[in-house]
Design a protein around this motif. Structure first.
Motif, PDB file in Angstrom:
ATOM      1  N   LYS A  86      -8.773 -12.601   8.575  1.00  0.00           N
ATOM      2  CA  LYS A  86      -8.652 -11.010   8.522  1.00  0.00           C
ATOM      3  C   LYS A  86      -8.148 -10.434   9.601  1.00  0.00           C
ATOM      4  CE  LYS A  86     -13.151 -10.212   8.486  1.00  0.00           C
ATOM      5  NZ  LYS A  86     -13.869 -11.193   8.488  1.00  0.00           N
ATOM      6  N   SER A  87      -8.872 -10.499  10.701  1.00  0.00           N
ATOM      7  CA  SER A  87      -7.990 -10.163  11.717  1.00  0.00           C
ATOM      8  C   SER A  87      -6.590 -10.529  11.815  1.00  0.00           C
ATOM      9  CB  SER A  87      -8.750 -10.569  13.040  1.00  0.00           C
ATOM     10  OG  SER A  87     -10.531 -10.089  12.860  1.00  0.00           O
ATOM     11  N   THR A  88      -6.274 -11.572  12.191  1.00  0.00           N
ATOM     12  CA  THR A  88      -4.806 -12.522  12.286  1.00  0.00           C
ATOM     13  C   THR A  88      -4.522 -12.148  11.182  1.00  0.00           C
ATOM     14  OG1 THR A  88      -5.865 -14.661  12.878  1.00  0.00           O
ATOM     15  CG2 THR A  88      -4.083 -14.583  11.853  1.00  0.00           C
ATOM     16  N   LEU A  89      -4.124 -11.321  10.034  1.00  0.00           N
ATOM     17  CA  LEU A  89      -3.705 -10.412   8.487  1.00  0.00           C
ATOM     18  C   LEU A  89      -3.330  -9.313   9.667  1.00  0.00           C
ATOM     19  CD1 LEU A  89      -2.389  -9.848   6.203  1.00  0.00           C
ATOM     20  CD2 LEU A  89      -4.184  -9.272   5.370  1.00  0.00           C
ATOM     21  N   LEU A  90      -4.433  -8.688   9.745  1.00  0.00           N
ATOM     22  CA  LEU A  90      -4.252  -6.855  10.930  1.00  0.00           C
ATOM     23  C   LEU A  90      -3.254  -7.035  11.220  1.00  0.00           C
ATOM     24  CD1 LEU A  90      -6.260  -4.756   9.386  1.00  0.00           C
ATOM     25  CD2 LEU A  90      -7.135  -4.653  11.755  1.00  0.00           C
ATOM     26  N   ASN A  91      -3.024  -7.656  12.622  1.00  0.00           N
ATOM     27  CA  ASN A  91      -3.198  -9.087  13.903  1.00  0.00           C
ATOM     28  C   ASN A  91      -0.996  -8.411  13.284  1.00  0.00           C
ATOM     29  OD1 ASN A  91      -4.873  -7.689  15.606  1.00  0.00           O
ATOM     30  ND2 ASN A  91      -5.531 -10.070  15.755  1.00  0.00           N
ATOM     31  N   CYS A  92      -0.854  -9.824  12.473  1.00  0.00           N
ATOM     32  CA  CYS A  92       0.812  -9.411  12.269  1.00  0.00           C
ATOM     33  C   CYS A  92       1.057  -8.388  11.468  1.00  0.00           C
ATOM     34  CB  CYS A  92      -0.105 -11.312  11.041  1.00  0.00           C
ATOM     35  SG  CYS A  92      -0.167 -12.673  11.528  1.00  0.00           S
ATOM     36  N   ILE A  93      -0.163  -7.408  10.434  1.00  0.00           N
ATOM     37  CA  ILE A  93       0.806  -6.481   9.972  1.00  0.00           C
ATOM     38  C   ILE A  93       1.502  -5.592  11.500  1.00  0.00           C
ATOM     39  CG2 ILE A  93       0.464  -4.870   8.833  1.00  0.00           C
ATOM     40  CD1 ILE A  93      -1.865  -6.247   6.850  1.00  0.00           C
ATOM     41  N   GLY A  94       0.555  -5.563  12.249  1.00  0.00           N
ATOM     42  CA  GLY A  94       0.866  -4.740  13.166  1.00  0.00           C
ATOM     43  C   GLY A  94       1.183  -4.800  14.298  1.00  0.00           C
ATOM     44  N   GLY A  95       1.878  -5.764  14.205  1.00  0.00           N
ATOM     45  CA  GLY A  95       3.139  -6.847  14.732  1.00  0.00           C
ATOM     46  C   GLY A  95       2.332  -7.285  16.492  1.00  0.00           C
ATOM     47  N   MET A 144       0.558  -1.071   0.234  1.00  0.00           N
ATOM     48  CA  MET A 144       0.046   0.311  -0.124  1.00  0.00           C
ATOM     49  C   MET A 144       0.526   1.290   0.128  1.00  0.00           C
ATOM     50  SD  MET A 144      -3.198  -0.613   2.617  1.00  0.00           S
ATOM     51  CE  MET A 144      -4.123   0.320   2.559  1.00  0.00           C
ATOM     52  N   ARG A 145       0.465   2.031  -0.662  1.00  0.00           N
ATOM     53  CA  ARG A 145       1.275   3.602  -1.037  1.00  0.00           C
ATOM     54  C   ARG A 145       0.576   4.286   0.529  1.00  0.00           C
ATOM     55  NH1 ARG A 145       4.186   3.676  -5.557  1.00  0.00           N
ATOM     56  NH2 ARG A 145       3.611   6.027  -5.447  1.00  0.00           N
ATOM     57  N   LYS A 146       1.365   5.618   0.246  1.00  0.00           N
ATOM     58  CA  LYS A 146       1.458   6.540   1.453  1.00  0.00           C
ATOM     59  C   LYS A 146      -0.357   7.424   0.934  1.00  0.00           C
ATOM     60  CE  LYS A 146       2.758  10.580   3.513  1.00  0.00           C
ATOM     61  NZ  LYS A 146       3.886  12.472   2.841  1.00  0.00           N
ATOM     62  N   GLY A 147      -1.292   7.674   1.625  1.00  0.00           N
ATOM     63  CA  GLY A 147      -2.513   7.814   1.625  1.00  0.00           C
ATOM     64  C   GLY A 147      -3.555   7.122   1.296  1.00  0.00           C
ATOM     65  N   GLU A 148      -3.154   5.215   0.862  1.00  0.00           N
ATOM     66  CA  GLU A 148      -4.425   4.859   0.431  1.00  0.00           C
ATOM     67  C   GLU A 148      -5.608   4.279   1.740  1.00  0.00           C
ATOM     68  OE1 GLU A 148      -3.245   2.875  -3.716  1.00  0.00           O
ATOM     69  OE2 GLU A 148      -2.724   2.102  -1.660  1.00  0.00           O
ATOM     70  N   PHE A 149      -6.374   4.468   1.317  1.00  0.00           N
ATOM     71  CA  PHE A 149      -7.522   3.008   2.497  1.00  0.00           C
ATOM     72  C   PHE A 149      -7.825   2.226   1.386  1.00  0.00           C
ATOM     73  CE2 PHE A 149     -11.371   4.835   4.881  1.00  0.00           C
ATOM     74  CZ  PHE A 149     -11.229   3.552   5.518  1.00  0.00           C
ATOM     75  N   GLY A 150      -7.475   1.154   3.015  1.00  0.00           N
ATOM     76  CA  GLY A 150      -7.725  -0.060   1.993  1.00  0.00           C
ATOM     77  C   GLY A 150      -8.691  -1.037   2.502  1.00  0.00           C
ATOM     78  N   ALA A 151      -9.903  -1.215   2.120  1.00  0.00           N
ATOM     79  CA  ALA A 151     -11.150  -2.574   3.536  1.00  0.00           C
ATOM     80  C   ALA A 151     -11.101  -3.832   2.678  1.00  0.00           C
ATOM     81  CB  ALA A 151     -12.269  -1.583   3.030  1.00  0.00           C
ATOM     82  N   VAL A 152     -10.981  -4.523   3.558  1.00  0.00           N
ATOM     83  CA  VAL A 152     -10.166  -5.750   3.800  1.00  0.00           C
ATOM     84  C   VAL A 152     -11.761  -6.347   4.324  1.00  0.00           C
ATOM     85  CG1 VAL A 152      -9.141  -8.548   4.720  1.00  0.00           C
ATOM     86  CG2 VAL A 152      -8.004  -6.016   4.714  1.00  0.00           C
ATOM     87  N   VAL A 153     -12.118  -7.462   3.488  1.00  0.00           N
ATOM     88  CA  VAL A 153     -13.783  -7.799   3.712  1.00  0.00           C
ATOM     89  C   VAL A 153     -13.870  -9.514   3.577  1.00  0.00           C
ATOM     90  CG1 VAL A 153     -15.256  -6.118   2.785  1.00  0.00           C
ATOM     91  CG2 VAL A 153     -15.002  -8.063   1.281  1.00  0.00           C
ATOM     92  N   PHE A 155      -9.976  -5.817  -0.897  1.00  0.00           N
ATOM     93  CA  PHE A 155      -9.569  -6.691  -0.230  1.00  0.00           C
ATOM     94  C   PHE A 155     -10.244  -7.692  -0.287  1.00  0.00           C
ATOM     95  CE2 PHE A 155      -5.872  -3.638   0.263  1.00  0.00           C
ATOM     96  CZ  PHE A 155      -4.632  -4.226  -0.905  1.00  0.00           C
ATOM     97  N   ARG A 156      -9.714  -9.035  -0.346  1.00  0.00           N
ATOM     98  CA  ARG A 156     -11.181 -10.413   0.517  1.00  0.00           C
ATOM     99  C   ARG A 156     -10.288 -11.483   0.519  1.00  0.00           C
ATOM    100  NH1 ARG A 156     -14.854 -12.150  -3.860  1.00  0.00           N
ATOM    101  NH2 ARG A 156     -16.097 -10.621  -2.965  1.00  0.00           N
ATOM    102  N   VAL A 157     -10.182 -11.643   1.915  1.00  0.00           N
ATOM    103  CA  VAL A 157      -9.889 -12.958   2.117  1.00  0.00           C
ATOM    104  C   VAL A 157     -10.187 -13.593   2.508  1.00  0.00           C
ATOM    105  CG1 VAL A 157      -8.131 -13.576   4.199  1.00  0.00           C
ATOM    106  CG2 VAL A 157      -8.520 -11.164   4.140  1.00  0.00           C
ATOM    107  N   THR A 158     -10.068 -15.103   1.464  1.00  0.00           N
ATOM    108  CA  THR A 158     -11.065 -16.641   1.747  1.00  0.00           C
ATOM    109  C   THR A 158     -10.238 -17.520   2.599  1.00  0.00           C
ATOM    110  OG1 THR A 158     -12.504 -15.513  -0.030  1.00  0.00           O
ATOM    111  CG2 THR A 158     -12.892 -17.689   0.699  1.00  0.00           C
ATOM    112  N   ASP A 159     -10.712 -18.143   3.232  1.00  0.00           N
ATOM    113  CA  ASP A 159      -9.779 -18.705   3.618  1.00  0.00           C
ATOM    114  C   ASP A 159      -8.225 -18.562   4.235  1.00  0.00           C
ATOM    115  OD1 ASP A 159     -11.887 -20.868   3.547  1.00  0.00           O
ATOM    116  OD2 ASP A 159     -12.142 -21.373   2.079  1.00  0.00           O
ATOM    117  N   GLY A 160      -7.133 -17.497   4.337  1.00  0.00           N
ATOM    118  CA  GLY A 160      -6.550 -17.637   4.819  1.00  0.00           C
ATOM    119  C   GLY A 160      -5.171 -16.921   3.368  1.00  0.00           C
TER     120      GLY A 160
END
Length: 227
Positions: free
Chosen positions: A46-55, A30-39, A212-217
């Motif tokens: 989804k939450s696992t992805l966010l938690n890993c990205i956030g450390g 993702m680039r600066k200023g982008e707004f991404g949504a994960v469904v 973005f869409r997450v399906t079975d990881g």
């Protein structure tokens, strides 16, 4: 300017018959200023992805770069400080400190780093949040929507490069949800912060520049806002 880069992220929970591949080689940037949504449906990763990205959670393999720095290459203490200074978190539950008033909750991340709050920035944040007249109120004296606005202010006050929002409107009514989305759009557009939001509500993706869409990881990009 590339702010976030995720490379081949994998995360497994359990073993044997209970083994679950929560993330299966997820890669995107993702680039600066982008707004991404994960469904995605509940349990899709989804939450696992966010938690890993956030450390907050560590992947089994793969890399996450924020402003060119590999967060998994850091020690735990270094990663905690880096996370606090560079990533803003917004959760479905507000996680406000009940003994602190609105203004104190918002500036709390600055105080953790012994940084003096910029009064002009604090006043601007209270104005943007519509909380000027609530600054001395405790969380228990606020509505759910107002509490979530405080949580957003706390996430944005350090001007983090990346804002991660996990179902930020999940406990709110429709008007409060719209207020929250407006604030996230302002963070992305006005402050040029990169926002990545998890939501189960496809209507909320209309505000996003990428979906973005997450399906079975597995992550796939759907493109721009979904009609």
């Amino acid at each position: 300017m590339e702010i976030l880069k995720v490379e081949n992220l994998r995360k497994v929970y359990g073993s044997g018959e209970a083994r679950v591949e929560a993330l299966k080689g997820v890669s995107f940037s993702m680039r600066k200023g982008e707004f991404g949504a994960v469904v995605g449906v509940s349990g899709s990763g989804k939450s696992t992805l966010l938690n890993c990205i956030g450390g907050l959670d560590k992947a089994d393999s793969g890399k996450v770069f924020l402003n060119g720095k590999d967060i998994f290459a850091m020690g735990e203490n270094q990663r905690t400080i880096f996370r606090r200074q560079n990533i803003g978190f917004i959760f479905q539950s507000f996680h406000l400190i009940p003994e602190l008033n609105v203004e104190q909750n918002i500036i709390f991340p600055l105080l953790l780093d012994y940084r003096r709050p910029d009064r002009e920035r604090v006043e601007e944040m209270l104005e943007v949040l519509g909380l000027e007249n609530r600054r001395k109120h405790l969380p228990g004296q606020l509505s759910g929507g107002q509490q979530q606005r405080v949580a957003i202010g706390r996430a944005l006050i350090t001007r983090p490069a990346l804002v991660l929002a996990d179902e930020p409107t999940g406990n709110l009514d429709s008007q409060s949800s719209q207020d929250v989305m407006d604030l996230l759009c302002k963070a992305s557009g006005h402050y040029q912060q990169t926002v990545l939001m998890i939501t189960h509500n496809m209507n909320l993706t209309l505000a996003a520049s990428r979906v973005f869409r997450v399906t079975d990881g597995v992550l796939e990009e759907l493109g721009g806002a979904q009609q």
